[in-house]
Scaffold this motif. Structure first.
Motif, PDB file in Angstrom:
ATOM      1  N   PRO A 409     -15.421  21.332 -51.001  1.00 55.09           N
ATOM      2  CA  PRO A 409     -14.755  21.785 -49.771  1.00 55.09           C
ATOM      3  C   PRO A 409     -15.184  20.985 -48.538  1.00 55.09           C
ATOM      4  O   PRO A 409     -14.342  20.547 -47.751  1.00 55.09           O
ATOM      5  CB  PRO A 409     -15.206  23.246 -49.638  1.00 55.09           C
ATOM      6  N   ASN A 410     -16.490  20.770 -48.399  1.00 49.78           N
ATOM      7  CA  ASN A 410     -16.966  20.036 -47.218  1.00 49.78           C
ATOM      8  C   ASN A 410     -16.475  18.586 -47.244  1.00 49.78           C
ATOM      9  O   ASN A 410     -16.177  18.005 -46.197  1.00 49.78           O
ATOM     10  CB  ASN A 410     -18.489  20.085 -47.135  1.00 49.78           C
ATOM     11  N   VAL A 435      -6.216  15.277 -50.901  1.00 48.51           N
ATOM     12  CA  VAL A 435      -6.649  16.661 -50.655  1.00 48.51           C
ATOM     13  C   VAL A 435      -5.814  17.618 -51.513  1.00 48.51           C
ATOM     14  O   VAL A 435      -6.356  18.520 -52.163  1.00 48.51           O
ATOM     15  CB  VAL A 435      -6.553  17.007 -49.145  1.00 48.51           C
ATOM     16  N   ALA A 436      -4.513  17.397 -51.528  1.00 47.04           N
ATOM     17  CA  ALA A 436      -3.630  18.282 -52.306  1.00 47.04           C
ATOM     18  C   ALA A 436      -4.000  18.244 -53.795  1.00 47.04           C
ATOM     19  O   ALA A 436      -3.947  19.267 -54.486  1.00 47.04           O
ATOM     20  CB  ALA A 436      -2.173  17.873 -52.114  1.00 47.04           C
ATOM     21  N   SER A 437      -4.409  17.074 -54.276  1.00 46.98           N
ATOM     22  CA  SER A 437      -4.738  16.993 -55.710  1.00 46.98           C
ATOM     23  C   SER A 437      -6.117  17.578 -56.016  1.00 46.98           C
ATOM     24  O   SER A 437      -6.390  17.991 -57.133  1.00 46.98           O
ATOM     25  CB  SER A 437      -4.660  15.547 -56.195  1.00 46.98           C
ATOM     26  N   GLU A 445     -11.044  31.379 -55.372  1.00 49.62           N
ATOM     27  CA  GLU A 445      -9.762  31.441 -54.660  1.00 49.62           C
ATOM     28  C   GLU A 445      -9.950  31.644 -53.149  1.00 49.62           C
ATOM     29  O   GLU A 445      -9.253  31.030 -52.332  1.00 49.62           O
ATOM     30  CB  GLU A 445      -8.921  32.576 -55.251  1.00 49.62           C
ATOM     31  N   LYS A 446     -10.923  32.514 -52.815  1.00 45.36           N
ATOM     32  CA  LYS A 446     -11.156  32.786 -51.388  1.00 45.36           C
ATOM     33  C   LYS A 446     -11.575  31.505 -50.663  1.00 45.36           C
ATOM     34  O   LYS A 446     -11.114  31.213 -49.561  1.00 45.36           O
ATOM     35  CB  LYS A 446     -12.300  33.812 -51.245  1.00 45.36           C
ATOM     36  N   VAL A 447     -12.478  30.747 -51.322  1.00 51.19           N
ATOM     37  CA  VAL A 447     -12.957  29.503 -50.705  1.00 51.19           C
ATOM     38  C   VAL A 447     -11.800  28.512 -50.572  1.00 51.19           C
ATOM     39  O   VAL A 447     -11.628  27.846 -49.546  1.00 51.19           O
ATOM     40  CB  VAL A 447     -14.112  28.885 -51.538  1.00 51.19           C
ATOM     41  N   ARG A 448     -10.976  28.468 -51.614  1.00 50.78           N
ATOM     42  CA  ARG A 448      -9.832  27.537 -51.591  1.00 50.78           C
ATOM     43  C   ARG A 448      -8.907  27.836 -50.405  1.00 50.78           C
ATOM     44  O   ARG A 448      -8.490  26.950 -49.676  1.00 50.78           O
ATOM     45  CB  ARG A 448      -9.069  27.674 -52.914  1.00 50.78           C
ATOM     46  N   THR A 449      -8.640  29.138 -50.211  1.00 44.63           N
ATOM     47  CA  THR A 449      -7.745  29.530 -49.113  1.00 44.63           C
ATOM     48  C   THR A 449      -8.396  29.193 -47.767  1.00 44.63           C
ATOM     49  O   THR A 449      -7.733  28.685 -46.847  1.00 44.63           O
ATOM     50  CB  THR A 449      -7.472  31.060 -49.177  1.00 44.63           C
ATOM     51  N   LEU A 450      -9.707  29.465 -47.682  1.00 47.45           N
ATOM     52  CA  LEU A 450     -10.427  29.173 -46.446  1.00 47.45           C
ATOM     53  C   LEU A 450     -10.366  27.678 -46.115  1.00 47.45           C
ATOM     54  O   LEU A 450     -10.097  27.270 -44.978  1.00 47.45           O
ATOM     55  CB  LEU A 450     -11.896  29.612 -46.595  1.00 47.45           C
ATOM     56  N   VAL A 451     -10.593  26.849 -47.141  1.00 42.10           N
ATOM     57  CA  VAL A 451     -10.613  25.400 -46.928  1.00 42.10           C
ATOM     58  C   VAL A 451      -9.227  24.904 -46.510  1.00 42.10           C
ATOM     59  O   VAL A 451      -9.084  24.114 -45.570  1.00 42.10           O
ATOM     60  CB  VAL A 451     -11.107  24.668 -48.197  1.00 42.10           C
ATOM     61  N   ALA A 452      -8.192  25.426 -47.189  1.00 42.27           N
ATOM     62  CA  ALA A 452      -6.821  25.011 -46.834  1.00 42.27           C
ATOM     63  C   ALA A 452      -6.546  25.364 -45.368  1.00 42.27           C
ATOM     64  O   ALA A 452      -5.971  24.559 -44.613  1.00 42.27           O
ATOM     65  CB  ALA A 452      -5.821  25.693 -47.760  1.00 42.27           C
ATOM     66  N   ASN A 454      -8.838  25.754 -42.985  1.00 40.68           N
ATOM     67  CA  ASN A 454      -9.672  24.898 -42.129  1.00 40.68           C
ATOM     68  C   ASN A 454      -9.074  23.506 -41.974  1.00 40.68           C
ATOM     69  O   ASN A 454      -9.159  22.894 -40.905  1.00 40.68           O
ATOM     70  CB  ASN A 454     -11.085  24.776 -42.715  1.00 40.68           C
ATOM     71  N   ILE A 455      -8.472  23.021 -43.057  1.00 40.19           N
ATOM     72  CA  ILE A 455      -7.875  21.677 -42.979  1.00 40.19           C
ATOM     73  C   ILE A 455      -6.737  21.670 -41.948  1.00 40.19           C
ATOM     74  O   ILE A 455      -6.611  20.739 -41.147  1.00 40.19           O
ATOM     75  CB  ILE A 455      -7.433  21.225 -44.390  1.00 40.19           C
ATOM     76  N   GLU A 456      -5.969  22.745 -41.928  1.00 40.58           N
ATOM     77  CA  GLU A 456      -4.905  22.836 -40.910  1.00 40.58           C
ATOM     78  C   GLU A 456      -5.516  22.896 -39.514  1.00 40.58           C
ATOM     79  O   GLU A 456      -5.024  22.276 -38.572  1.00 40.58           O
ATOM     80  CB  GLU A 456      -4.004  24.058 -41.163  1.00 40.58           C
ATOM     81  N   LYS A 457      -6.623  23.651 -39.379  1.00 42.18           N
ATOM     82  CA  LYS A 457      -7.284  23.751 -38.064  1.00 42.18           C
ATOM     83  C   LYS A 457      -7.785  22.378 -37.614  1.00 42.18           C
ATOM     84  O   LYS A 457      -7.707  22.030 -36.442  1.00 42.18           O
ATOM     85  CB  LYS A 457      -8.488  24.707 -38.138  1.00 42.18           C
ATOM     86  N   ILE A 458      -8.341  21.607 -38.554  1.00 46.46           N
ATOM     87  CA  ILE A 458      -8.857  20.268 -38.209  1.00 46.46           C
ATOM     88  C   ILE A 458      -7.704  19.387 -37.734  1.00 46.46           C
ATOM     89  O   ILE A 458      -7.812  18.675 -36.733  1.00 46.46           O
ATOM     90  CB  ILE A 458      -9.607  19.649 -39.424  1.00 46.46           C
ATOM     91  N   LYS A 459      -6.583  19.500 -38.440  1.00 49.78           N
ATOM     92  CA  LYS A 459      -5.410  18.703 -38.021  1.00 49.78           C
ATOM     93  C   LYS A 459      -4.939  19.143 -36.629  1.00 49.78           C
ATOM     94  O   LYS A 459      -4.381  18.363 -35.876  1.00 49.78           O
ATOM     95  CB  LYS A 459      -4.278  18.859 -39.026  1.00 49.78           C
ATOM     96  N   GLY A 460      -5.202  20.427 -36.309  1.00 54.47           N
ATOM     97  CA  GLY A 460      -4.812  20.948 -34.993  1.00 54.47           C
ATOM     98  C   GLY A 460      -5.836  20.610 -33.912  1.00 54.47           C
ATOM     99  O   GLY A 460      -5.678  21.008 -32.765  1.00 54.47           O
ATOM    100  N   GLY A 461      -6.935  19.948 -34.276  1.00 55.76           N
ATOM    101  CA  GLY A 461      -7.890  19.501 -33.228  1.00 55.76           C
ATOM    102  C   GLY A 461      -9.286  20.095 -33.346  1.00 55.76           C
ATOM    103  O   GLY A 461     -10.209  19.652 -32.654  1.00 55.76           O
ATOM    104  N   GLU A 462      -9.474  21.127 -34.200  1.00 55.68           N
ATOM    105  CA  GLU A 462     -10.847  21.656 -34.341  1.00 55.68           C
ATOM    106  C   GLU A 462     -11.704  20.662 -35.104  1.00 55.68           C
ATOM    107  O   GLU A 462     -11.199  19.885 -35.910  1.00 55.68           O
ATOM    108  CB  GLU A 462     -10.826  22.998 -35.077  1.00 55.68           C
ATOM    109  N   ARG A 463     -13.009  20.693 -34.838  1.00 55.15           N
ATOM    110  CA  ARG A 463     -13.906  19.732 -35.481  1.00 55.15           C
ATOM    111  C   ARG A 463     -15.138  20.435 -36.050  1.00 55.15           C
ATOM    112  O   ARG A 463     -15.452  21.561 -35.668  1.00 55.15           O
ATOM    113  CB  ARG A 463     -14.381  18.685 -34.444  1.00 55.15           C
ATOM    114  N   ASP A 464     -15.808  19.732 -36.941  1.00 52.49           N
ATOM    115  CA  ASP A 464     -17.104  20.148 -37.457  1.00 52.49           C
ATOM    116  C   ASP A 464     -17.052  21.515 -38.155  1.00 52.49           C
ATOM    117  O   ASP A 464     -17.912  22.366 -37.948  1.00 52.49           O
ATOM    118  CB  ASP A 464     -18.131  20.162 -36.307  1.00 52.49           C
ATOM    119  N   LEU A 465     -16.035  21.713 -38.980  1.00 47.72           N
ATOM    120  CA  LEU A 465     -15.960  22.952 -39.765  1.00 47.72           C
ATOM    121  C   LEU A 465     -16.612  22.677 -41.121  1.00 47.72           C
ATOM    122  O   LEU A 465     -16.333  21.669 -41.748  1.00 47.72           O
ATOM    123  CB  LEU A 465     -14.504  23.377 -39.962  1.00 47.72           C
TER     124      LEU A 465
END
Ligand code: SAM
Ligand code: SF4
Length: 467
Positions: A409-410, A435-437, A445-452, A454-465
């Protein structure tokens, strides 16, 4: 005082005669015994130095094939298919030691240099633009020109830089020192304290280090004891293959050293580096007499992987791209990229003397791209250290089999951050595909959803998650 003359530790945990005898005796190990050892490694249980000796001295190609296969399995099972990226930063090449193999040895006459704090910032800005978040600080040993206070100033300067792509973990590779100075490094917030043993053979060590503070074998060999006493949880060892004529001896030294640290502090090496000697200006060519060939080198790396499955394994740009590709498959978990091994080399207004000649001089961008082509996830993760997962806390997470659920995930989150900050549109699309692969490989599953998310948040400008 600086020669550490007469320094002998309470316990001499490396004994050359014992290592040589053990290697000799282990040649008699039967096929059944080798199979038992390999079955144990296959269960991720690690190996004792006696079991390692049996593998090192066994020449049966069938067993060697299995060693490589298990090494690949361990790597995949424990860390997943990610490789952590880092870069060295050379601060100062002033050195009062006479290491016969190193371009910085005191007999080599050239204009020495140490970075000013402005130059440290300049180098770091370039490293950040390359995407790096994790550095290994390197310096020669010179208490007058490069005292511990200078190293501490550099660390503070780097951590204090308030730039967009900040350096988040600073590892340090400097000379063996006192508990007091290790405490200062700990307080400065270093990640791993790295020190290469160079060679575990005392006679060879003394020949290669004829004078200077580094010439005391035991002061050097007990550096991690003092570092751990000072509270540094993560220590990184390694030998410089090629100095001593028997590389099996060196691996045995590493294993005994690791067992010593485990016994005394409850945790062994956090990382093991496997540098092979390279040509260097101003050195003694006979110091290179015992180079280890590629096939033997791969075997050594794979056996270390079997022996200490939870220890990170590092390969630098001393190795060629082809070799790095093969080593990644059999256990390496961290590599450097885009490295410069001279002081001021990243800004390179003037060319300085490199410590040795590199084998892989590709840019970090090219190394990242190449890893992705190899279906490996380049990771800029620095999470464990910053979440307090150091020393035995890291080891218990690794041993529980859960480190993979944190590492992958990291890796995916930091690679996305890298793509957003430094990548072209085409590169971003490539990262999205990778990433998709890889996301489905996160079991929970919970971690997978969280990571997905977070990836959207990073694309939106958040950093260091990170997890
Ligand atoms: N000066 C400290 C020391 O010697 O421990 C700090 C590290 S030194 C800058 C980094 C490492 O580079 C050394 O420990 C040595 O193993 C490695 N090195 C020196 N000369 C080399 C060469 N010719 N080829 C490959 N590695 C070399
Ligand atoms: Fe100095 Fe380290 Fe090079 Fe030895 S290996 S000459 S101590 S920089």
């Amino acid at each position: 005082m600086l020669n550490h003359d007469g320094f002998v530790p309470e316990e001499e945990f490396i004994n050359g005669d014992y290592i040589r005898e053990t290697l000799e005796k282990s040649k008699a190990a039967s096929d059944e015994e080798i199979e038992r050892i390999l079955d144990k490694a296959d269960r991720f249980e690690g190996l004792t130095h006696l079991e390692v000796a049996a593998l090192l001295t066994n020449e049966n190609p069938v067993h060697l094939e299995r060693i490589f296969q298990i090494a690949g399995k361990i790597k995949e099972h424990i860390y997943g298919d990610r490789i952590v990226m880092f870069a060295p930063l050379y601060l100062s090449d002033y050195c009062i030691n006479g290491c016969t193999y190193c371009g910085f040895n005191c007999h080599h006459k050239y204009n020495r240099k140490k970075l000013t704090m402005d130059e440290v910032r300049e180098e770091v800005r370039i490293l950040e633009k390359m995407g790096h978040k994790r550095l290994a600080l390197e310096a020669g040993e010179d208490p007058v020109n490069c005292p511990i206070e200078y190293i501490l100033d550099c660390i503070k300067t780097i951590y204090d830089m308030k730039t967009d792509g900040e350096i988040r973990r600073v590892n340090v590779n400097i000379a063996s020192t006192s508990v007091e100075e290790f405490r200062m490094l700990k307080e400065a917030g270093i990640g791993t304290y790295i020190l290469f043993q160079e060679t575990y053979c005392k006679e060879t060590y003394e020949k290669m280090h004829p004078h200077g503070p580094k010439s005391n074998y035991w002061y050097h060999t007990t550096a991690f004891d003092r570092a751990m006493e000072a509270g540094i949880d993560d220590v990184g060892g390694g030998v410089l293959y090629g100095l001593h004529d028997d590389p099996n001896f060196e691996v045995m030294g590493l294993m005994l050293h690791n067992e010593h640290l485990e016994k005394k502090f409850g945790v062994g090496f956090h990382t093991i580096s496997s540098p092979r000697i390279r040509p260097a200006e101003g050195t003694d060519p006979t110091a290179m007499d015992h180079g280890v060939d590629d096939e033997k080198f791969k075997k050594l790396v794979a056996i270390v992987r079997l022996a200490v499955p939870f220890t990170g394994m590092i390969i630098s740009t001393r190795e060629t791209m082809e070799m790095r590709k093969e080593l990644i498959k059999i256990g390496i978990s961290q590599i450097s990229g885009g490295s410069s091994v001279d002081v001021g080399g990243y800004s390179a207004r003037e060319r300085n003397e490199p410590q040795f000649i590199l084998s892989d001089s590709r840019t970090n961008e090219d190394v990242v791209d190449w890893l992705m082509e190899e279906d490996v996830v380049p990771s800029f993760c620095t999470a464990c250290y910053r979440s307090g997962r150091t020393g035995d806390r890291f080891m218990s997470l690794a041993k529980s089999g859960n480190i993979k659920n944190v590492c992958l995930p990291n890796a995916l989150m930091t690679l996305t951050e890298y793509a957003c900050d430094y990548g072209s549109d085409e590169f971003k699309r490539k990262v999205d595909r990778l990433v998709a692969s890889k996301l489905p490989k996160i079991d929970n599953e919970k971690v997978r959803t969280l990571v997905a998310g977070n990836i959207e948040k990073i694309k939106g400008g958040e950093r260091d998650l990170f997890l």
